[in-house]
Design an enzyme around this catalytic site. Structure first.
Site, PDB file in Angstrom:
ATOM      1  N   GLU A   1       0.821  -1.209   0.000  1.00 28.86           N
ATOM      2  CA  GLU A   1       0.000   0.000   0.000  1.00 28.86           C
ATOM      3  C   GLU A   1       0.860   1.267   0.000  1.00 28.86           C
ATOM      4  OE1 GLU A   1      -2.268  -3.060   2.615  1.00 28.86           O
ATOM      5  OE2 GLU A   1      -0.203  -2.634   1.979  1.00 28.86           O
TER       6      GLU A   1
ATOM      7  N   ALA B   1       9.174 -36.181  -9.407  1.00 33.33           N
ATOM      8  CA  ALA B   1       8.956 -36.412 -10.836  1.00 33.33           C
ATOM      9  C   ALA B   1       8.924 -37.914 -11.052  1.00 33.33           C
ATOM     10  CB  ALA B   1      10.085 -35.778 -11.648  1.00 33.33           C
TER      11      ALA B   1
ATOM     12  N   TRP C   1      17.471 -37.657 -16.981  1.00 28.79           N
ATOM     13  CA  TRP C   1      16.394 -36.829 -16.446  1.00 28.79           C
ATOM     14  C   TRP C   1      15.070 -37.511 -16.733  1.00 28.79           C
ATOM     15  CZ3 TRP C   1      17.705 -33.107 -13.264  1.00 28.79           C
ATOM     16  CH2 TRP C   1      18.949 -32.481 -13.416  1.00 28.79           C
TER      17      TRP C   1
ATOM     18  N   ASP D   1      22.650 -39.256  -5.147  1.00 29.70           N
ATOM     19  CA  ASP D   1      22.763 -38.272  -6.235  1.00 29.70           C
ATOM     20  C   ASP D   1      23.769 -37.153  -5.986  1.00 29.70           C
ATOM     21  OD1 ASP D   1      20.707 -39.701  -7.457  1.00 29.70           O
ATOM     22  OD2 ASP D   1      19.148 -38.421  -6.601  1.00 29.70           O
TER      23      ASP D   1
ATOM     24  N   LEU E   1      21.113 -28.868  -4.579  1.00 34.33           N
ATOM     25  CA  LEU E   1      19.875 -28.344  -3.972  1.00 34.33           C
ATOM     26  C   LEU E   1      19.866 -26.820  -3.890  1.00 34.33           C
ATOM     27  CD1 LEU E   1      19.384 -30.947  -1.060  1.00 34.33           C
ATOM     28  CD2 LEU E   1      18.362 -30.969  -3.341  1.00 34.33           C
TER      29      LEU E   1
ATOM     30  N   GLY F   1      13.299 -38.850  -1.310  1.00 34.65           N
ATOM     31  CA  GLY F   1      13.010 -40.108  -1.977  1.00 34.65           C
ATOM     32  C   GLY F   1      11.805 -40.764  -1.337  1.00 34.65           C
TER      33      GLY F   1
END
Length: 368
Positions: A52, A154, A170, A200, A204, A294
């Protein structure tokens, strides 16, 4: 343009503060006079001026008699900034249109009431659903004191997060991976398990141009994270917490010397007590977590009742493999009726991939 159109512009402005205002809400404001937009602003960074006041400062002509559209009820208390209601009243704004009410007990209708007491017309709940969605993290955090946890993964269309060899790069395409980077910029922290680090060795971090790195949290019950892992050797650059049950100070010091912070917590079901961890993080104003774990950590998180939302990136691929890993492992539920229920699902197409987002039904966790 009508109220909805101006509020939509305010929402677009609010989104510009993504990743910069936590644990405050995302807020945008637009000021309109005689059918012309004369000012606009958003909450740009935590501790700095609110939307504002930024909108008023940006006005191209005096705001007396104008209408202000703001995505969240204006605050009426002193925090790091003075009350926005004072600025609105002083500026001579005639009408205020709001999207969401503010659940913060320090506001909670008080801002609206104060404006009306000073003769300002207030119209509430314009595009409320969209405005509420904008601040789902803030609303959850202010009501519970715990982080909003998004469980992200994924997978292929046959439900695999890796091939039988463990290879996972990937699964999704570039558009989906870019979307993940925007999520890393959006949420305050990112959390993974030691299993992910061992498999892996991920960094991150946020690889989005202009993005900010989330705080990294590694759930490592017995302190097995390699001292040479990327998350450890970069801990001086990117704040990193190891959440553990291991009280061995000698082992803890090895990580602390490299810049990691150790949170020693209680144990539950053979791993770090995740609810205790959420309580500690909430007390430190960590309002949101992107869980990139995981199958083992994902199951523990669900069972512990800490997951608020699920993001599943679905790739048009099939991996097969009886032993190939899946997004949620652990013991699993005993019957379909015991499933963790999801609601309010949305679908977004990202190149050839599909993102499905759903909230975890609140009644799934009962009183836990």
């Amino acid at each position: 343009m009508d109220d909805n159109a101006y509020m939509r512009l305010a929402i677009e402005l609010a989104e510009r503060g993504t990743g910069r205002v936590s644990p405050n809400p995302l807020v945008g404001a637009v000021i309109v006079k005689d059918g012309e937009i004369i000012g606009g602003g958003w909450h740009e960074r935590y501790g700095e001026a609110h939307a504002e006041r930024n909108a008023l400062a940006a006005c191209t002509q005096p705001p007396e008699g104008a209408t202000m559209y703001v995505t969240l009820e204006p605050c009426c208390h002193y925090g790091r900034q003075p009350p926005c209601t004072d600025a609105v009243i002083k500026a001579g704004i005639r009408r205020v249109v709001t999207g969401s009410g503010d659940p913060n007990p320090l506001v909670a209708g008080g801002g609206i009431r104060m404006l009306r007491e000073h003769g300002i017309e207030v119209t509430e709940h314009v595009m409320q659903e969209e405005c509420d969605r904008l601040n789902e993290v803030f609303f959850h955090y202010i009501r519970t004191g715990r982080p909003f946890v998004v469980m992200k993964y994924a997978m292929t269309m046959d439900g695999k997060i890796a091939a039988v060899t463990g290879a996972s790069k990937w699964i999704t395409g570039e558009a989906a991976r870019e979307h993940v980077q925007r999520q890393r910029n959006r949420y305050t922290a990112i959390m993974a398990g030691v299993g992910t680090v061992l498999a892996d060795d991920p960094l991150l971090t946020c690889r989005m141009e202009g993005g900010r790195n989330p705080l990294r949290i590694i759930c490592d019950s017995s302190l097995r994270t390699p001292l040479a892992s990327k998350v450890v050797i970069t801990a001086e650059e990117v704040p990193t917490i190891l959440a553990t049950c291991c009280g061995d100070r000698e082992r803890q010091l090895a990580y602390e010397r490299l810049g990691c912070r150790i949170l020693c917590l209680g144990e539950k079901d053979g791993h770090v007590d995740l609810r205790q961890l959420m309580k500690r993080l909430g007390e430190e104003q960590i309002d949101s977590i992107l869980l990139e774990g995981g199958g083992t950590l994902n199951w523990a998180a669900l069972k512990s009742g800490i997951v608020t939302k699920v993001q599943a990136y679905l790739a048009p691929k099939l991996f097969g493999g009886e032993t190939a890993k899946t997004p949620v492992e652990g013991a699993g539920v005993l019957a379909p009726s015991d499933a963790f229920l999801l609601k309010k699902g949305t679908v977004t197409f990202l190149g050839d991939d599909i993102l499905i987002e759903s909230e975890v039904a609140a009644d799934v966790y009962g009183d836990c």
